[in-house]
Write a protein that holds these residues in place. Structure first.
Motif, mmCIF file in Angstrom:
data_model
loop_
_atom_site.group_PDB
_atom_site.id
_atom_site.type_symbol
_atom_site.label_atom_id
_atom_site.label_comp_id
_atom_site.label_asym_id
_atom_site.label_seq_id
_atom_site.Cartn_x
_atom_site.Cartn_y
_atom_site.Cartn_z
ATOM 1 N N PRO A 1 -11.168 -2.139 -0.544
ATOM 2 C CA PRO A 1 -11.120 -2.781 0.862
ATOM 3 C C PRO A 1 -9.690 -3.268 0.845
ATOM 4 C CG PRO A 1 -12.996 -3.487 -0.465
ATOM 5 C CD PRO A 1 -12.320 -2.775 -1.585
ATOM 6 N N VAL A 2 -9.160 -3.573 2.369
ATOM 7 C CA VAL A 2 -7.742 -4.051 2.428
ATOM 8 C C VAL A 2 -7.946 -5.401 2.731
ATOM 9 C CG1 VAL A 2 -5.999 -3.872 3.987
ATOM 10 C CG2 VAL A 2 -7.047 -1.985 3.331
ATOM 11 N N GLU A 3 -7.130 -6.255 2.057
ATOM 12 C CA GLU A 3 -7.080 -7.879 2.439
ATOM 13 C C GLU A 3 -5.925 -8.103 2.902
ATOM 14 O OE1 GLU A 3 -8.112 -9.911 -1.194
ATOM 15 O OE2 GLU A 3 -9.319 -8.595 -2.024
ATOM 16 N N TRP A 4 -5.745 -8.988 3.830
ATOM 17 C CA TRP A 4 -4.645 -9.843 4.339
ATOM 18 C C TRP A 4 -4.307 -10.949 3.489
ATOM 19 C CZ3 TRP A 4 -2.537 -5.689 6.321
ATOM 20 C CH2 TRP A 4 -3.233 -4.765 7.088
ATOM 21 N N ASN A 5 -3.329 -10.943 2.557
ATOM 22 C CA ASN A 5 -2.780 -12.018 2.071
ATOM 23 C C ASN A 5 -1.401 -12.509 2.255
ATOM 24 O OD1 ASN A 5 -4.906 -10.632 -0.379
ATOM 25 N ND2 ASN A 5 -5.395 -12.714 0.396
ATOM 26 N N GLN B 1 1.029 -1.170 -0.021
ATOM 27 C CA GLN B 1 0.082 0.065 0.022
ATOM 28 C C GLN B 1 1.043 1.381 0.132
ATOM 29 O OE1 GLN B 1 -2.888 -0.059 3.209
ATOM 30 N NE2 GLN B 1 -3.223 -2.304 2.998
ATOM 31 N N LEU B 2 2.009 1.176 0.773
ATOM 32 C CA LEU B 2 2.799 2.402 0.897
ATOM 33 C C LEU B 2 3.404 2.573 -0.220
ATOM 34 C CD1 LEU B 2 3.925 4.730 3.048
ATOM 35 C CD2 LEU B 2 5.782 2.726 3.520
ATOM 36 N N GLY B 3 3.757 1.647 -1.073
ATOM 37 C CA GLY B 3 4.509 1.837 -2.367
ATOM 38 C C GLY B 3 3.499 2.044 -3.510
ATOM 39 N N ASN B 4 2.363 2.239 -3.043
ATOM 40 C CA ASN B 4 1.203 2.466 -4.249
ATOM 41 C C ASN B 4 0.936 1.552 -5.190
ATOM 42 O OD1 ASN B 4 -0.851 4.315 -4.820
ATOM 43 N ND2 ASN B 4 0.211 5.462 -6.199
#
Length: 354
Positions: A114-118, A104-107
């Motif tokens: 939505p944010v997914e944790w993979n 996310q930080l690196g765009n």
């Protein structure tokens, strides 16, 4: 510089006005990241409240607890060229969540989704699939939010250093640290520790909240000063030759390598945990066997002691029985007394007979 002058400098910023022109950049993304419940959403509310200079609104859905509620990576435009991004907070470094945070930080992932944790390949596939959905023209400024009231213990310093250095290596920009809860008695100590970690720009402030959003000149100026310093740093960064497309490729390579390395690290840790659990189970099994054998030993010991006790009782009973016999009881002759009985000489007896 007055608040009006600060507003003018911030609002008029444009990449076109920079010394080398835009170089392909069109927007500044202030990428907010950090641990759960450290005030990212409240900071967005505060920035919007100060910049728009209107009524306070809980636009970022900030809450009073420390659990963190951001589930969607949402953008909040401030000016035509400056946008805040509320990234989802994470619990700790070293977990698979950090791969998601750095993506996310690196765009490298789409905004306003939505944010997914993979883990591992799942996250890597999402990064590849998002290539056409992200803008290479965004200039990334990492903003690390940290609540001063949390303090920093010695065990956390290495983790924070790794986080800050990784963010710097990923974006090419040293993260700016914003300390929330400025009035905390721990603020001075937390500031010193971040400086010891190499952080150059640290801003301490108090967020406006639903309970306390009475306008304060000092709070307003702290936020405007922060935004102004961000713009100054961006202007400095783009005064050097830059290539947005190459930088995007470098960030993608960096994050994919990080994901792979982190995935191997997590797998190794899981194997270690499994081995420790197996070792613990083996120790428990040996302990149970030892207790079982000890129980058998104690039972056998008890039986032997019981047999000895019975024999001793029987012996004592016989002894008492013998002591209770009459004094004129002859009984069996004593072999020792037989030696005193004289037997006549048989040869002399025969001689007398003849």
């Amino acid at each position: 510089m007055s608040n009006a002058e600060l507003r003018d400098r911030i609002g008029s910023f444009s990449f076109q006005k920079c010394r080398r022109g835009s170089q392909g950049f069109s927007r500044v993304l202030l990428q907010l990241f950090g641990f759960l419940g450290h005030g990212k959403s409240s900071f967005i509310n505060t920035c919007k409240y100060v910049w728009e200079d209107m009524g306070f609104s809980n636009i970022a859905q900030a809450s009073d607890d420390d659990e963190g509620h951001t589930m969607v990576r949402i953008t909040y435009p401030l000016t035509r060229t400056i946008t805040l991004v509320d990234n989802r907070g994470f619990c700790k470094m070293g977990s698979y969540e950090t791969g998601e945070i750095f993506a996310q930080l690196g765009n490298l992932l789409p905004l306003d989704t939505p944010v997914e944790w993979n883990e591992g390949f799942g996250l890597a596939n999402r990064i590849v699939e998002a290539e056409n959905l992200v803008k290479v023209s965004d200039f990334i400024v990492p903003i690390f939010l940290y609540s001063a009231k949390k303090g920093i213990c010695a065990e956390d310093e290495d983790e924070l250093l790794e986080l800050i250095v990784t963010a710097r290596d990923l974006t090419g920009v040293y993260p700016i640290v914003v300390l929330t809860n400025k009035s905390s008695e721990k603020t001075t100590d937390v500031t010193r520790k971040f400086k010891n970690l190499g952080v150059e720009r640290i801003f301490a402030l108090e967020n406006y909240t639903l309970e306390d959003h009475r306008k304060s000149a000092s709070k307003h100026q702290e936020v405007l000063r922060f935004l102004y310093e961000v713009i100054k740093d961006v202007e400095f960064q783009v005064s050097q030759p830059r290539n947005p497309e190459e930088e995007m490729t470098e960030r993608k390579t960096f994050v994919l390598r990080y994901i792979h390395h982190n995935d191997l690290k997590i797998q190794f840790q899981r194997k270690e945990i499994k081995a420790l659990k197996e070792q613990s189970l083996l120790k428990e099994k040996l302990k149970q066997q030892k207790e079982k054998y000890e129980q058998i030993f104690q039972e056998d010991k008890r039986k032997v002691e019981e047999e000895i006790r019975k024999l001793e009782e029987e012996f004592e009973a016989q002894k008492l029985h013998r002591q209770a016999r009459p004094s004129n009881y002859i009984g069996r002759p004593n072999p020792a007394n037989l030696q005193s009985i004289k037997i006549p000489n048989q040869k002399k007896r025969r001689a007398r007979l003849f």
